[in-house]
Design a protein around this motif. Sequence first.
Motif, PDB file in Angstrom:
ATOM      1  N   SER A 149      -5.687   0.543  12.461  1.00  0.00           N
ATOM      2  CA  SER A 149      -5.630   0.402  11.013  1.00  0.00           C
ATOM      3  C   SER A 149      -4.927   1.608  10.407  1.00  0.00           C
ATOM      4  O   SER A 149      -5.131   2.738  10.852  1.00  0.00           O
ATOM      5  CB  SER A 149      -7.041   0.295  10.417  1.00  0.00           C
ATOM      6  N   VAL A 150      -4.103   1.358   9.389  1.00  0.00           N
ATOM      7  CA  VAL A 150      -3.388   2.451   8.722  1.00  0.00           C
ATOM      8  C   VAL A 150      -3.674   2.431   7.236  1.00  0.00           C
ATOM      9  O   VAL A 150      -4.016   1.404   6.654  1.00  0.00           O
ATOM     10  CB  VAL A 150      -1.862   2.370   8.968  1.00  0.00           C
ATOM     11  N   ASP A 151      -3.533   3.588   6.621  1.00  0.00           N
ATOM     12  CA  ASP A 151      -3.718   3.681   5.167  1.00  0.00           C
ATOM     13  C   ASP A 151      -3.017   4.930   4.665  1.00  0.00           C
ATOM     14  O   ASP A 151      -2.683   5.840   5.435  1.00  0.00           O
ATOM     15  CB  ASP A 151      -5.208   3.728   4.815  1.00  0.00           C
ATOM     16  N   GLU A 190       2.192   3.993   3.029  1.00  0.00           N
ATOM     17  CA  GLU A 190       1.795   2.825   3.823  1.00  0.00           C
ATOM     18  C   GLU A 190       2.938   2.383   4.734  1.00  0.00           C
ATOM     19  O   GLU A 190       2.721   2.045   5.910  1.00  0.00           O
ATOM     20  CB  GLU A 190       1.405   1.674   2.892  1.00  0.00           C
ATOM     21  N   SER A 240      -1.587  -3.166   2.484  1.00  0.00           N
ATOM     22  CA  SER A 240      -0.449  -3.155   1.561  1.00  0.00           C
ATOM     23  C   SER A 240       0.544  -4.265   1.892  1.00  0.00           C
ATOM     24  O   SER A 240       1.301  -4.173   2.859  1.00  0.00           O
ATOM     25  CB  SER A 240       0.256  -1.792   1.600  1.00  0.00           C
ATOM     26  N   ILE A 273       2.807   2.372   8.918  1.00  0.00           N
ATOM     27  CA  ILE A 273       3.024   1.197   9.766  1.00  0.00           C
ATOM     28  C   ILE A 273       4.094   1.483  10.812  1.00  0.00           C
ATOM     29  O   ILE A 273       3.937   1.165  11.994  1.00  0.00           O
ATOM     30  CB  ILE A 273       3.431  -0.025   8.922  1.00  0.00           C
ATOM     31  N   GLY A 303      -3.431   6.823  10.776  1.00  0.00           N
ATOM     32  CA  GLY A 303      -3.759   5.631  11.543  1.00  0.00           C
ATOM     33  C   GLY A 303      -4.993   5.896  12.375  1.00  0.00           C
ATOM     34  O   GLY A 303      -5.157   6.997  12.909  1.00  0.00           O
ATOM     35  N   THR A 323      -2.941  -3.315   7.793  1.00  0.00           N
ATOM     36  CA  THR A 323      -2.646  -2.559   6.582  1.00  0.00           C
ATOM     37  C   THR A 323      -3.162  -3.358   5.397  1.00  0.00           C
ATOM     38  O   THR A 323      -3.243  -4.590   5.458  1.00  0.00           O
ATOM     39  CB  THR A 323      -1.130  -2.322   6.419  1.00  0.00           C
TER      40      THR A 323
END
Length: 210
Positions: free
Chosen positions: A83-85, A123, A147, A127, A99, A145
Motif C-alpha cells: 500500500s502507498v500513500d 501518490e 488516489s 506508485i 510504501g 493506492t
Amino acid sequence: MAKKKYYVVWEGRKTGILDSWDECTKSTQGYKGAKFKSFKSLELAKKAYSEEYEDYKGKTFTGSELSKEEIDLIGKPNLNSVSVDAACSVNPGKMEFKGVDTNTREIIFQRGPFRGGTNNIGEFLAIVLASAILKKNNDLRPIYTDSKVAMGWVKYKNCGSYLEQNENNKEIFELIKNAEKWLENNQIENQILKWETKAWGDIPADYSRK
C-alpha cells in the motif's frame, strides 16, 4: 465537505484531544518524541487518550462508512500486497510519500519531505517507486493506492500535474522526470488497485493527518 476528525496527542507541547489538524501540528511539529493519532469520532478519541499510544501506533481505527451489504459487494482487500500513500501540508507544500506491507504495515520505502509538492504528485511517485522496487525483486504483489488521479497518471505514463517548476520544487520535478522515464522503459507487471476507503477504512500507509 470533510468529515470531522479528532486528534489525540499523548506527547507534545499540548496534550489531550484536539479539534483540528492545525492545533495538532502546533503541538507536535518539531517536538522530539511526539506521539499523536487521528480518530473519526470523539468516543474513539476519548478511549484512546485513556490508554497508551503504543496500543494505537501503526493501527487503523476507522469504522466503515458503508452498510454490511455494500461491504460484501466490494469484498475484502488482498493483504498480500503493498500500500502507498502521500501527505502534503498544503497544496503546494511539504510533501512526502511511502510504501508499506499492507498486512504488517512494515515500511518498505519512505521519501521526503520535499518542498513545493502536492499530494497527487506524491501518490504518483509512490506508485512508480513501489512498482520499480517490486519489479527488481520479482515480486508480483498488487499495489493499493487511494488516489484515482495518480492511477490515471501512471496508466498514461505522465504526471498530469499543473504545478509550475521553480527553485523551491526542483527536486520534485527531477523525481517526476525519473519516474516518467522509468515508466517509458518498463512494463508494470503488478496490478494497481484502488483502496476502497469507505469500506475498509484508511489505507495502511496513511499518515493519519487528514
